[in-house]
Write an enzyme that holds these catalytic residues in place. Structure first.
Site, PDB file in Angstrom:
ATOM      1  N   SER A 154      31.570  24.477   4.383  1.00  0.00           N
ATOM      2  CA  SER A 154      31.666  23.515   5.441  1.00  0.00           C
ATOM      3  C   SER A 154      30.277  23.449   6.137  1.00  0.00           C
ATOM      4  O   SER A 154      29.364  24.281   5.477  1.00  0.00           O
ATOM      5  CB  SER A 154      32.745  23.380   6.036  1.00  0.00           C
ATOM      6  OG  SER A 154      32.785  21.956   6.792  1.00  0.00           O
ATOM      7  N   ASN A 155      30.379  22.932   7.419  1.00  0.00           N
ATOM      8  CA  ASN A 155      29.042  22.827   8.060  1.00  0.00           C
ATOM      9  C   ASN A 155      29.351  22.694   9.607  1.00  0.00           C
ATOM     10  O   ASN A 155      30.684  22.883   9.796  1.00  0.00           O
ATOM     11  CB  ASN A 155      28.212  21.875   7.768  1.00  0.00           C
ATOM     12  CG  ASN A 155      28.833  20.600   7.757  1.00  0.00           C
ATOM     13  OD1 ASN A 155      28.943  20.134   8.878  1.00  0.00           O
ATOM     14  ND2 ASN A 155      29.220  19.722   6.770  1.00  0.00           N
TER      15      ASN A 155
END
Ligand code: CTP
Length: 397
Positions: A209-210
């Site tokens: 993810s980020n």
């Protein structure tokens, strides 16, 4: 949020939840609204007019006959100037009065003497809330166009657990904001906003993810609602309360984001693509939790579809974002062209992700560039929505 020059009437009726509405009066006043508070006799038993008077810096009216001889129409004219009348907390008694069109206290009289839209936040004992009489009154008020903030479930003042608890102050404020926005410059349009960061599963417990918090996307959704748009908010893994009035669609992965966004855009006028979509996803996520190998681990990644580039419905305005760590303008302009955008919002990724403020640069398809300077994300979002509104108006003419 600026509510400068906006007029709100707050009708307070007799419920212990009246103390929670003090916060709403304060927030509305601080946002610049003129808040005229009316209280039923019952309300004054729970909280004093002085509290509201001090916070709103306006006289509070409690008595139907107060100052009657001097200014017979004065109180009624309040309703004519107001853009929304909030009734919170609305007791079962006040709801009945409103539904039946009675006018024997300041709150019901003012509601009857005006076409101002009503926002009603009920609070009462759960037997009263569930009673067929109250149900019918609520139905009547809804059919006349009132916005009802359904009471929450929880422990009531009596100690009993049930439905009847006043909606949270932040929701009440959101509903008033939504109502005030209805006649705005984006009234009659539907805008799809995406927010947050997608998660791509590696195995059942891990993902790629980020660091996107979704704050910018949520601020954009709120700014569009403030201008009267109907907003579909597609959120990937955001831990924030959504703006009141947005149609929320939760998603997790890039594939779900593509699916939900394509569907929402079928009936939208604009897409504001603020989500941080993963560019890669594990090609074959493991069905079982991966075990330590004792050595390294190579993940085979497949590229995801580009959501904003793949939605090409004619007439749909597209706003994209470019978070860059170098060559901001060049990279952003290339993305604008590659993805067929009308506007791209460029920002320095190092300074923006997770921060409360943002320094944005707007680049339009016609080549014009606008530096917005560093400002809180909420304010920056309002400026992006103003730029989008400009493009939408241009399209219409
Ligand atoms: N975007 C998208 N679908 C993707 C990746 C990005 O719709 N699979 C959108 C983002 O929401 C944003 C814009 O495209 O509005 C630019 O995203 P960004 O990550 O900056 O661009 P990329 O195309 O992924 O380019 P790169 O990562 O190489 O900078």
């Amino acid at each position: 949020m600026s509510l400068h020059g906006r007029n709100v009437i707050l009708g307070v009726s007799g419920s212990i939840a009246a103390y929670k509405v003090v916060q709403v009066a304060r927030d509305l006043t601080q946002a610049g609204a003129r808040v005229d508070v009316l209280m039923t006799e019952g309300a004054t038993r729970f909280i004093t007019p002085l509290t509201f008077q001090t916070l709103t810096r306006r006289p509070v009216i409690t008595d139907l006959w107060q100052d009657w001889s001097e200014d017979a129409q004065g109180h009624i004219s309040l309703g004519e100037e107001a853009e929304v009348m909030l009734i919170a907390p609305a007791s079962a008694q006040t709801i009945a009065r409103l539904a039946l069109g009675l006018a024997d206290d300041m709150v019901s009289l003012t509601a009857l003497a005006t076409y101002t839209p009503l926002v009603i936040a009920p609070a009462m004992n759960y037997h009263m809330w569930e009673h067929p009489a109250t149900r019918e009154h609520i139905h009547t008020l809804e059919s006349r166009g009132a916005t009802i903030l359904s009471p929450g479930r929880g422990t009531l003042a009596s100690g009993a657990v049930g439905e009847g608890r006043l909606a949270k102050p932040v929701e009440i404020l959101g509903a008033v904001r939504w109502r005030l926005g209805r006649g705005g410059r984006l009234a009659g349009t539907r805008i799809v906003v995406t927010a947050g960061g997608t998660r791509e599963p590696i195995d059942p417990v891990r993902y790629l993810s980020n660091g996107s918090s979704g704050r910018m996307g949520y601020a954009l959704a709120q700014a569009a609602i403030d201008e009267g748009a109907d907003v579909t908010l597609i959120s990937a893994n955001v831990d924030l309360p959504p703006p009141w009035g947005a149609d929320g669609v939760p998603v997790t992965t890039a594939a779900q984001m593509l699916d939900a966004t394509s569907r929402a855009c079928e009936r939208a006028d604009a897409l504001v693509m603020a989500a941080a979509v993963s560019d890669y996803t594990p090609a074959s996520p493991s069905g079982q939790k991966l075990k330590k190998t004792g050595g390294g681990l190579a993940l085979d990644l497949a590229e995801t579809a580009d959501v904003v580039a793949s939605i090409t419905r004619p007439g749909l305005l597209k706003v994209g974002f470019a978070a860059e760590t170098e060559h901001l303008r060049e990279n952003a302009r290339a993305k604008l062209e590659r993805k067929g955008l009308d506007l791209i919002v460029a920002n320095d990724a190092n300074a923006t992700i997770g921060a409360p403020d943002a320094a944005l640069t707007l680049i339009r398809a016609d080549g014009s560039v606008e530096e917005l300077g560093r400002r809180p994300k909420e304010q920056a979002a309002e400026m992006v929505i103003a730029a989008l509104t400009g493009l939408m108006n241009r399209k219409d003419t």
